[in-house]
Design a protein around this motif. Structure first.
Motif, PDB file in Angstrom:
ATOM      1  N   GLU A 243      53.273  51.424 -56.978  1.00 59.21           N
ATOM      2  CA  GLU A 243      52.895  51.640 -58.364  1.00 59.21           C
ATOM      3  C   GLU A 243      54.006  51.191 -59.303  1.00 59.21           C
ATOM      4  OE1 GLU A 243      51.946  55.774 -58.717  1.00 59.21           O
ATOM      5  OE2 GLU A 243      49.953  55.516 -57.815  1.00 59.21           O
ATOM      6  N   THR A 244      53.605  50.839 -60.519  1.00 56.70           N
ATOM      7  CA  THR A 244      54.561  50.465 -61.549  1.00 56.70           C
ATOM      8  C   THR A 244      55.113  51.723 -62.219  1.00 56.70           C
ATOM      9  OG1 THR A 244      52.889  50.309 -63.274  1.00 56.70           O
ATOM     10  CG2 THR A 244      53.259  48.344 -61.946  1.00 56.70           C
ATOM     11  N   ARG A 245      55.974  51.536 -63.220  1.00 53.86           N
ATOM     12  CA  ARG A 245      56.642  52.673 -63.847  1.00 53.86           C
ATOM     13  C   ARG A 245      55.703  53.546 -64.683  1.00 53.86           C
ATOM     14  NH1 ARG A 245      62.017  49.104 -65.316  1.00 53.86           N
ATOM     15  NH2 ARG A 245      63.207  49.649 -63.446  1.00 53.86           N
ATOM     16  N   ASP A 246      54.522  53.015 -65.026  1.00 52.87           N
ATOM     17  CA  ASP A 246      53.567  53.853 -65.748  1.00 52.87           C
ATOM     18  C   ASP A 246      52.540  54.492 -64.818  1.00 52.87           C
ATOM     19  OD1 ASP A 246      51.889  51.777 -65.070  1.00 52.87           O
ATOM     20  OD2 ASP A 246      51.365  51.235 -67.126  1.00 52.87           O
ATOM     21  N   GLY A 247      52.750  54.341 -63.516  1.00 49.46           N
ATOM     22  CA  GLY A 247      51.875  54.967 -62.538  1.00 49.46           C
ATOM     23  C   GLY A 247      50.660  54.158 -62.158  1.00 49.46           C
ATOM     24  N   SER A 248      50.492  52.967 -62.742  1.00 49.13           N
ATOM     25  CA  SER A 248      49.360  52.117 -62.366  1.00 49.13           C
ATOM     26  C   SER A 248      49.698  51.355 -61.089  1.00 49.13           C
ATOM     27  CB  SER A 248      49.014  51.148 -63.491  1.00 49.13           C
ATOM     28  OG  SER A 248      50.117  50.336 -63.823  1.00 49.13           O
ATOM     29  N   GLU A 249      48.662  50.922 -60.386  1.00 47.07           N
ATOM     30  CA  GLU A 249      48.868  50.255 -59.104  1.00 47.07           C
ATOM     31  C   GLU A 249      49.466  48.868 -59.302  1.00 47.07           C
ATOM     32  OE1 GLU A 249      46.423  49.782 -54.976  1.00 47.07           O
ATOM     33  OE2 GLU A 249      45.388  49.112 -56.787  1.00 47.07           O
ATOM     34  N   ALA A 250      50.431  48.513 -58.455  1.00 45.03           N
ATOM     35  CA  ALA A 250      50.968  47.160 -58.381  1.00 45.03           C
ATOM     36  C   ALA A 250      50.274  46.456 -57.230  1.00 45.03           C
ATOM     37  CB  ALA A 250      52.481  47.186 -58.167  1.00 45.03           C
ATOM     38  N   GLY A 251      49.485  45.450 -57.547  1.00 44.31           N
ATOM     39  CA  GLY A 251      48.735  44.741 -56.516  1.00 44.31           C
ATOM     40  C   GLY A 251      48.996  43.254 -56.573  1.00 44.31           C
ATOM     41  N   LEU A 252      49.368  42.650 -55.445  1.00 46.22           N
ATOM     42  CA  LEU A 252      49.616  41.216 -55.389  1.00 46.22           C
ATOM     43  C   LEU A 252      48.286  40.466 -55.323  1.00 46.22           C
ATOM     44  CD1 LEU A 252      52.466  41.161 -52.698  1.00 46.22           C
ATOM     45  CD2 LEU A 252      52.608  41.752 -55.139  1.00 46.22           C
ATOM     46  N   PRO A 253      48.132  39.354 -56.044  1.00 48.96           N
ATOM     47  CA  PRO A 253      46.897  38.573 -55.947  1.00 48.96           C
ATOM     48  C   PRO A 253      46.801  37.880 -54.586  1.00 48.96           C
ATOM     49  CG  PRO A 253      48.483  37.437 -57.320  1.00 48.96           C
ATOM     50  CD  PRO A 253      49.082  38.779 -57.003  1.00 48.96           C
ATOM     51  N   VAL A 254      45.673  38.057 -53.912  1.00 46.75           N
ATOM     52  CA  VAL A 254      45.496  37.503 -52.571  1.00 46.75           C
ATOM     53  C   VAL A 254      44.155  36.786 -52.482  1.00 46.75           C
ATOM     54  CG1 VAL A 254      46.948  39.256 -51.478  1.00 46.75           C
ATOM     55  CG2 VAL A 254      44.475  39.644 -51.680  1.00 46.75           C
ATOM     56  N   ALA A 255      44.061  35.899 -51.502  1.00 47.39           N
ATOM     57  CA  ALA A 255      42.810  35.194 -51.229  1.00 47.39           C
ATOM     58  C   ALA A 255      42.628  35.071 -49.727  1.00 47.39           C
ATOM     59  CB  ALA A 255      42.808  33.811 -51.876  1.00 47.39           C
ATOM     60  N   VAL A 256      41.382  35.130 -49.301  1.00 47.06           N
ATOM     61  CA  VAL A 256      40.999  34.872 -47.913  1.00 47.06           C
ATOM     62  C   VAL A 256      39.990  33.734 -47.925  1.00 47.06           C
ATOM     63  CG1 VAL A 256      39.878  35.768 -45.844  1.00 47.06           C
ATOM     64  CG2 VAL A 256      41.362  37.264 -47.201  1.00 47.06           C
ATOM     65  N   ILE A 257      40.297  32.660 -47.203  1.00 48.33           N
ATOM     66  CA  ILE A 257      39.367  31.553 -47.024  1.00 48.33           C
ATOM     67  C   ILE A 257      39.028  31.516 -45.543  1.00 48.33           C
ATOM     68  CG2 ILE A 257      38.938  29.099 -47.305  1.00 48.33           C
ATOM     69  CD1 ILE A 257      41.843  30.620 -49.173  1.00 48.33           C
ATOM     70  N   ASN A 258      37.832  31.944 -45.203  1.00 48.89           N
ATOM     71  CA  ASN A 258      37.413  32.105 -43.813  1.00 48.89           C
ATOM     72  C   ASN A 258      36.522  30.923 -43.439  1.00 48.89           C
ATOM     73  OD1 ASN A 258      36.843  33.076 -41.283  1.00 48.89           O
ATOM     74  ND2 ASN A 258      36.096  35.069 -41.951  1.00 48.89           N
ATOM     75  N   GLY A 259      37.042  30.020 -42.635  1.00 49.88           N
ATOM     76  CA  GLY A 259      36.303  28.827 -42.275  1.00 49.88           C
ATOM     77  C   GLY A 259      35.033  29.129 -41.496  1.00 49.88           C
ATOM     78  N   ALA A 260      34.083  28.208 -41.601  1.00 53.30           N
ATOM     79  CA  ALA A 260      32.808  28.387 -40.902  1.00 53.30           C
ATOM     80  C   ALA A 260      32.978  28.293 -39.393  1.00 53.30           C
ATOM     81  CB  ALA A 260      31.801  27.343 -41.387  1.00 53.30           C
ATOM     82  N   ASP A 261      33.980  27.532 -38.949  1.00 52.51           N
ATOM     83  CA  ASP A 261      34.230  27.372 -37.516  1.00 52.51           C
ATOM     84  C   ASP A 261      35.496  28.116 -37.114  1.00 52.51           C
ATOM     85  OD1 ASP A 261      32.005  25.665 -37.158  1.00 52.51           O
ATOM     86  OD2 ASP A 261      33.176  23.955 -37.871  1.00 52.51           O
ATOM     87  N   ASP A 262      35.561  28.484 -35.832  1.00 53.79           N
ATOM     88  CA  ASP A 262      36.737  29.170 -35.317  1.00 53.79           C
ATOM     89  C   ASP A 262      37.957  28.252 -35.363  1.00 53.79           C
ATOM     90  OD1 ASP A 262      35.221  31.402 -34.802  1.00 53.79           O
ATOM     91  OD2 ASP A 262      34.872  30.889 -32.691  1.00 53.79           O
ATOM     92  N   GLY A 263      39.123  28.862 -35.410  1.00 50.88           N
ATOM     93  CA  GLY A 263      40.361  28.093 -35.406  1.00 50.88           C
ATOM     94  C   GLY A 263      41.548  29.000 -35.641  1.00 50.88           C
ATOM     95  N   ASP A 264      42.694  28.383 -35.895  1.00 55.52           N
ATOM     96  CA  ASP A 264      43.926  29.130 -36.124  1.00 55.52           C
ATOM     97  C   ASP A 264      43.946  29.750 -37.515  1.00 55.52           C
ATOM     98  OD1 ASP A 264      44.860  28.576 -33.595  1.00 55.52           O
ATOM     99  OD2 ASP A 264      46.053  26.831 -34.221  1.00 55.52           O
ATOM    100  N   THR A 265      45.023  30.484 -37.787  1.00 57.33           N
ATOM    101  CA  THR A 265      45.218  31.113 -39.096  1.00 57.33           C
ATOM    102  C   THR A 265      46.489  30.570 -39.734  1.00 57.33           C
ATOM    103  OG1 THR A 265      44.075  33.146 -38.446  1.00 57.33           O
ATOM    104  CG2 THR A 265      45.606  33.301 -40.309  1.00 57.33           C
ATOM    105  N   LEU A 266      46.372  30.162 -40.991  1.00 55.61           N
ATOM    106  CA  LEU A 266      47.506  29.718 -41.800  1.00 55.61           C
ATOM    107  C   LEU A 266      47.767  30.762 -42.876  1.00 55.61           C
ATOM    108  CD1 LEU A 266      49.545  27.538 -42.862  1.00 55.61           C
ATOM    109  CD2 LEU A 266      47.649  26.668 -44.267  1.00 55.61           C
ATOM    110  N   TYR A 267      49.032  31.159 -43.035  1.00 62.21           N
ATOM    111  CA  TYR A 267      49.429  32.066 -44.108  1.00 62.21           C
ATOM    112  C   TYR A 267      50.287  31.297 -45.106  1.00 62.21           C
ATOM    113  CZ  TYR A 267      51.894  35.775 -46.615  1.00 62.21           C
ATOM    114  OH  TYR A 267      52.428  36.574 -47.598  1.00 62.21           O
ATOM    115  N   MET A 268      49.986  31.452 -46.387  1.00 64.62           N
ATOM    116  CA  MET A 268      50.780  30.833 -47.442  1.00 64.62           C
ATOM    117  C   MET A 268      51.133  31.878 -48.487  1.00 64.62           C
ATOM    118  SD  MET A 268      48.954  27.126 -48.118  1.00 64.62           S
ATOM    119  CE  MET A 268      47.349  27.778 -48.600  1.00 64.62           C
ATOM    120  N   GLN A 269      52.335  31.778 -49.040  1.00 63.41           N
ATOM    121  CA  GLN A 269      52.726  32.649 -50.137  1.00 63.41           C
ATOM    122  C   GLN A 269      53.609  31.881 -51.106  1.00 63.41           C
ATOM    123  OE1 GLN A 269      54.909  35.978 -48.352  1.00 63.41           O
ATOM    124  NE2 GLN A 269      56.851  34.997 -48.858  1.00 63.41           N
ATOM    125  N   ALA A 270      53.680  32.393 -52.341  1.00 61.82           N
ATOM    126  CA  ALA A 270      54.501  31.771 -53.375  1.00 61.82           C
ATOM    127  C   ALA A 270      55.169  32.847 -54.213  1.00 61.82           C
ATOM    128  CB  ALA A 270      53.646  30.867 -54.263  1.00 61.82           C
TER     129      ALA A 270
END
Length: 318
Positions: free
Chosen positions: A23-50
């Protein structure tokens, strides 16, 4: 169904959401923006962050351009994305988390009951360790720097060759192959068996379109080479440096840099002069070793001992 924080996507779907990190200093939630792109076919997983450093924005620019181009119906495997890691620093355009004055990329693998930065590191590391490959997008802070990839696990690490291959596929043209400090994601994740690189996409205030384009191309190179998307990648030879020498100002004044970024320099060649306000040369600094002119400060004014530039040394091609 694949989830990351509140984002959830079935095969062939994409979703965005937030990953709670306290939470931040005013008590509200601190949430990082995230995305999930789930391919139609099976495969490996790539993680990216910035933006694990809050003023390093080129990686955010890369993700802003890459994610809208990803069609999960055309992809194999899964892509997990944290768009902004250093939540508190990003809000105030600072490098370190202002809550605890800590650099996030020295806190991995983190501690879910620790400081603000340790909790962010733990949450993002929990996502990253689900992956088969990791791209931790950085830039050279607000200084000037070439586009390069960093392999930080060290040459004796069992995953060194796999990390080096990932850097070559990303394809910035330059690689710093040098063991990094403890607490870096690119140090911690290979210990979990995950090839990881740290692309340093230039250096600027705000963001730089040329470096962002290089990062976008690098991400799509990785997606094609490792089977997430269709396409072929021609891996060109990279210029690799295994050493990194930093130079400070021997006197105060104004810096006049001599080589251009990316230029080869010889041992004994002049790197910069420090002058007085009227152009009188006070000190001249030369290269201790041959190498590549890698990084410089942005502002010309310096105090004695202040950072001026860096040279990548022990250079070869691979």
């Amino acid at each position: 169904m694949t989830t990351l924080g509140t984002a959830q996507a079935a095969p062939g779907e994409m979703d965005t959401g937030r990953l709670s990190v306290g939470e931040t200093r005013d008590g509200s939630e601190a949430g990082l923006p995230v995305a999930v792109i789930n391919g139609a076919d099976d495969g490996d997983t790539l993680y990216m962050q910035a933006a694990s450093d809050g003023d390093e924005l080129n990686g955010v620019g890369v993700l802003q351009r890459v994610v809208p181009q990803l069609d999960p119906a055309e992809l194999s495997g899964t892509i997990l994305v944290v768009g902004i890691v250093n939540y508190h620093a990003f809000q105030v355009a600072e490098h370190r988390n202002p809550i605890d004055d800590t650099k996030t990329n020295r806190a991995y693998p983190g501690d879910e009951t620790g400081t603000s930065t340790e909790r962010i590191a733990a949450a993002t590391f929990g996502a990253a360790r689900r992956a088969d490959l990791i791209l931790d997008l950085h830039q050279g802070s607000t200084s000037r720097m070439i586009d390069e990839c960093r392999v930080r696990c060290g040459k004796r690490h069992r995953l060194h060759d796999a990390c080096l291959e990932l850097a070559k596929v990303f394809g910035c043209g330059y690689v710093l192959d040098q063991k990094g400090p403890d607490g870096q994601l690119a140090r911690a994740a290979p210990d979990e068996g995950i090839p990881t690189i740290d692309p340093e996409l230039g250096g600027c205030v705000g963001w730089d379109e040329d470096s962002i384009r290089a990062g976008v191309e690098g991400v799509f190179n990785v997606l094609s080479y490792y089977g997430f998307a269709d396409g072929t990648v021609d891996t060109a030879p990279q210029t690799r440096a295994s050493g990194f020498e930093q130079y400070g100002a021997p006197a105060g004044g104004l810096v006049s840099l001599k080589p251009d970024l990316g230029q080869r320099v010889a041992r004994g060649e002049t790197l910069f002069e420090v002058t007085d306000p009227f152009g009188g040369v006070k000190k001249t600094v030369t290269a201790d070793s041959s190498g590549v002119f890698w990084r410089t400060r942005r502002l010309p004014q310096v105090a004695t001992g202040e950072y001026v530039c860096s040279v990548g040394t022990d250079v070869d091609s691979y």
